[in-house]
Write a protein that holds these residues in place. Structure first.
Motif, PDB file in Angstrom:
ATOM      1  N   ALA A   1      -4.976   2.310   0.918  1.00  0.00           N
ATOM      2  CA  ALA A   1      -5.260   1.430   2.052  1.00  0.00           C
ATOM      3  C   ALA A   1      -6.711   0.974   2.086  1.00  0.00           C
ATOM      4  CB  ALA A   1      -4.888   2.125   3.362  1.00  0.00           C
TER       5      ALA A   1
ATOM      6  N   GLN B   1       1.761  13.566   1.822  1.00  0.00           N
ATOM      7  CA  GLN B   1       2.568  12.988   2.901  1.00  0.00           C
ATOM      8  C   GLN B   1       4.001  12.725   2.455  1.00  0.00           C
ATOM      9  OE1 GLN B   1       0.637   9.983   5.519  1.00  0.00           O
ATOM     10  NE2 GLN B   1      -1.102  10.165   4.100  1.00  0.00           N
TER      11      GLN B   1
ATOM     12  N   VAL C   1      -2.468  11.577  -0.021  1.00  0.00           N
ATOM     13  CA  VAL C   1      -1.393  10.582   0.077  1.00  0.00           C
ATOM     14  C   VAL C   1      -0.091  11.161  -0.471  1.00  0.00           C
ATOM     15  CG1 VAL C   1      -0.569   8.355  -0.780  1.00  0.00           C
ATOM     16  CG2 VAL C   1      -2.921   8.581   0.041  1.00  0.00           C
TER      17      VAL C   1
ATOM     18  N   LYS D   1      -8.299  12.362  -2.182  1.00  0.00           N
ATOM     19  CA  LYS D   1      -7.645  11.241  -1.505  1.00  0.00           C
ATOM     20  C   LYS D   1      -6.243  11.017  -2.062  1.00  0.00           C
ATOM     21  CE  LYS D   1      -8.919   6.904  -2.358  1.00  0.00           C
ATOM     22  NZ  LYS D   1      -9.681   5.623  -2.308  1.00  0.00           N
TER      23      LYS D   1
ATOM     24  N   ILE E   1       5.055   4.970   2.598  1.00  0.00           N
ATOM     25  CA  ILE E   1       5.354   6.159   3.402  1.00  0.00           C
ATOM     26  C   ILE E   1       6.145   5.765   4.653  1.00  0.00           C
ATOM     27  CG2 ILE E   1       4.300   7.937   4.858  1.00  0.00           C
ATOM     28  CD1 ILE E   1       2.031   8.052   2.737  1.00  0.00           C
ATOM     29  N   GLU E   2       5.721   4.708   5.316  1.00  0.00           N
ATOM     30  CA  GLU E   2       6.453   4.243   6.502  1.00  0.00           C
ATOM     31  C   GLU E   2       7.854   3.766   6.134  1.00  0.00           C
ATOM     32  OE1 GLU E   2       5.440   4.715   9.610  1.00  0.00           O
ATOM     33  OE2 GLU E   2       3.793   5.781   8.603  1.00  0.00           O
TER      34      GLU E   2
ATOM     35  N   THR F   1       0.861  -1.195   0.000  1.00  0.00           N
ATOM     36  CA  THR F   1       0.000   0.000   0.000  1.00  0.00           C
ATOM     37  C   THR F   1       0.888   1.233   0.000  1.00  0.00           C
ATOM     38  OG1 THR F   1      -0.121   0.258   2.408  1.00  0.00           O
ATOM     39  CG2 THR F   1      -1.731  -1.230   1.372  1.00  0.00           C
ATOM     40  N   TRP F   2       0.299   2.369  -0.382  1.00  0.00           N
ATOM     41  CA  TRP F   2       1.048   3.622  -0.340  1.00  0.00           C
ATOM     42  C   TRP F   2       1.379   4.016   1.098  1.00  0.00           C
ATOM     43  CZ3 TRP F   2       3.147   4.259  -4.683  1.00  0.00           C
ATOM     44  CH2 TRP F   2       2.481   4.028  -5.890  1.00  0.00           C
ATOM     45  N   ASP F   3       0.503   3.681   2.023  1.00  0.00           N
ATOM     46  CA  ASP F   3       0.801   3.975   3.435  1.00  0.00           C
ATOM     47  C   ASP F   3       2.045   3.212   3.888  1.00  0.00           C
ATOM     48  OD1 ASP F   3      -1.382   5.608   3.516  1.00  0.00           O
ATOM     49  OD2 ASP F   3      -2.647   4.280   4.721  1.00  0.00           O
ATOM     50  N   GLU F   4       2.174   1.955   3.444  1.00  0.00           N
ATOM     51  CA  GLU F   4       3.372   1.186   3.788  1.00  0.00           C
ATOM     52  C   GLU F   4       4.618   1.814   3.172  1.00  0.00           C
ATOM     53  OE1 GLU F   4       2.824  -2.863   2.649  1.00  0.00           O
ATOM     54  OE2 GLU F   4       1.181  -3.222   4.079  1.00  0.00           O
TER      55      GLU F   4
END
Length: 509
Positions: free
Chosen positions: A364, A304, A301, A297, A243-244, A238-241
């Protein structure tokens, strides 16, 4: 892919080079100067000797639907808005009605002039002409998509030197709205099963077929596996992953994405993947929906990555500098598509063998796997004299094993993913020999998943100045002068005002 230039012949010489064209019932208009600076032309003939493979294209800065600044044709737009898709076909700017001149003989073949810009199309034309007697192709190679669009616009407007087949220089709906192409629903009927469903969808609107699909640009990603492994990191899903992951690598001076200030296609592709549709046609009105929840949305993303300084700012104007950054392991994730693979093989050196293709990360909250993508198509221009022959030729070029193989080759062709079912046999030819190291065997499955999940119907803006404004807003956002939400809101207001100033009916959602 600029071939050697040769002056375009005029008068009787031009007619001889084209072959004996079946005449229309209406008299032809006076011949005029060519609609474009002299491109590369080829006569119809079978290949007589082996050819040295052409070099791989140097660079393609985008991995997703290309955004190109286009010249607007106001009268054509009005014709679209006044009716349906079929209305454009009924208002011929020049030439014969659809279907005239479709049947030739071996002694007097129908000659179809084909315009394109992709590498390898001259070889494809040779293969077609060797296999067909009653239809022959001539070929004109333009330096770029934008150059072909200009040439096509000039030819259709002048009503002379109009080709019968073109590599579509933009989304088919946009080209149709400008009066540059015509529907081919009747001529294409029966060929649907020869192509994957998403490819046919990409060339359709309002139950009309607007083009013959030939190549796909499904989105996936490539990571520097050596850097990921050295830091105990898994490939992001995912894009959130991602970013982390970027936050973890930041202290080492490693970035996880590159945002080039001149390339807003990143915002377009994220918006497409999120489900946004910036432009549509509804009845007699253009729908503008840039500032939608889906685009917001995507913007949130991307913001960030900007706010947390997880990106590089390498420009495509300096490919060597970009390649050095990637080779050094300072940028480790590249969204791309099939034709980029060979280019990265050429650009990189010390990191060759360290890269791995992966499924494109998802949002996500995504309910299903989806990627931005595009399918190139062959279109029949308004004013074509031989629509049947043109469509038959296009289907051959898009499905014949020889021509498909040329188009898919990174050396002879453009590294295109075919728009046909069971394209696996051609994927191996798309794969560079050393870029992906031991993981190369995983790539065909990654590409196939992307091709079947591509969201392909993206309509270009009818605003002639939209692209330049989008570039400006994207650059400001990447440089933290404004937020992406502000850029999106501005683009909505800008395009609506621009279209209304031109007297075009606009609906906002």
């Amino acid at each position: 892919m600029t071939g050697a230039s040769a002056s375009r012949p005029t008068g009787s010489s031009a007619r001889r080079r084209r072959g004996r064209r079946r005449a229309c019932s209406a008299s032809s208009p006076p011949r005029r100067p060519p609609p474009h600076p002299p491109p590369k032309r080829r006569r119809p003939h079978p290949p007589t000797s082996p050819r040295k493979p052409l070099s791989t294209p140097g660079s393609r800065p985008v991995w997703h639907p290309e955004i190109t600044k286009k010249e607007q044709e106001m009268s054509a737009t009005k014709r679209w808005l006044a009716g349906s898709v079929a209305a454009i076909a009924a208002v011929g700017l020049a030439g014969c009605s659809a279907g005239d001149g479709g049947g030739g003989t071996a002694d007097e073949p129908t000659v179809v002039e084909f315009w394109g810009w992709n590498q390898g199309q001259d070889l494809m034309v040779d293969a077609f002409n060797e296999a067909n007697e009653t239809v022959q192709l001539t070929y004109t190679q333009f330096p770029s998509q934008a150059d072909l669009l200009t040439g096509l616009s000039n030819a259709v407007t002048a009503g002379t030197d109009v080709p019968c087949l073109v590599q579509a220089p933009g989304s088919p709906v946009s080209l149709l709205s400008k009066g540059l192409i015509q529907p081919i629903t009747e001529q294409f009927a029966g060929n649907e099963d020869a192509f994957i469903e998403t490819a046919v969808t990409s060339q359709s609107a309002n139950d009309e077929i607007l083009g013959v699909p030939f190549s796909g640009g499904p989105g996936f990603a490539m990571i520097n596996k050596a850097v990921y492994d050295a830091n105990g990191l898994e490939a992001p899903t995912t894009w959130d992953e991602l970013i982390e992951t970027g936050k973890t690598l930041k202290d080492q001076g490693v970035s996880v994405l590159n945002f080039a200030g001149e390339d807003p296609s990143t915002l377009v592709s994220f918006s497409n993947q999120a489900g946004a549709t910036w432009f549509e046609i509804d009845g007699d009105s253009w729908v503008v929906d840039i500032d939608s929840p889906e685009t917001q949305k995507a913007a949130d993303v991307l913001q960030q990555f900007i706010d947390n300084d997880l990106i590089t700012h390498e420009t495509f104007a300096d490919i060597p500098a970009m390649s050095q950054t990637y080779d050094a392991g300072k940028m480790v994730t590249i969204p791309l598509t099939t034709w980029n693979l060979a280019a990265w093989q050429e650009r990189l050196s010390t990191s060759l063998g360290s890269w791995q293709t992966i499924d494109l990360p998802q949002f996500a909250d995504a309910d299903e796997f989806v990627v931005p993508g595009s399918f190139g198509g062959y279109s029949v221009p308004e004013g074509c004299e031989s629509v049947d022959a043109a469509v038959d030729a296009a289907v051959f070029l898009a499905t014949d094993p020889t021509t498909v193989g040329i188009a898919a080759s990174p050396s002879e062709g453009a590294g295109n993913y075919p728009a046909i079912p069971d394209a696996g046999e051609y994927v191996d030819g798309l794969l560079p020999p050393t870029l992906l190291g031991d993981t190369v065997g995983e790539t065909p499955a990654v590409i196939e998943r992307a091709a079947n999940a591509a969201r392909v119907q993206w309509i270009d803006s009818p605003s002639a100045t939209y692209f330049d404004e989008l570039v400006s807003q994207w650059a400001k956002a990447v440089n933290k002068e404004i937020t992406l939400r502000e850029a999106v809101t501005h683009m909505q207001d800008y395009v609506v005002s621009d279209l209304e100033a031109q007297g075009i009916d606009v609906t906002e959602r």
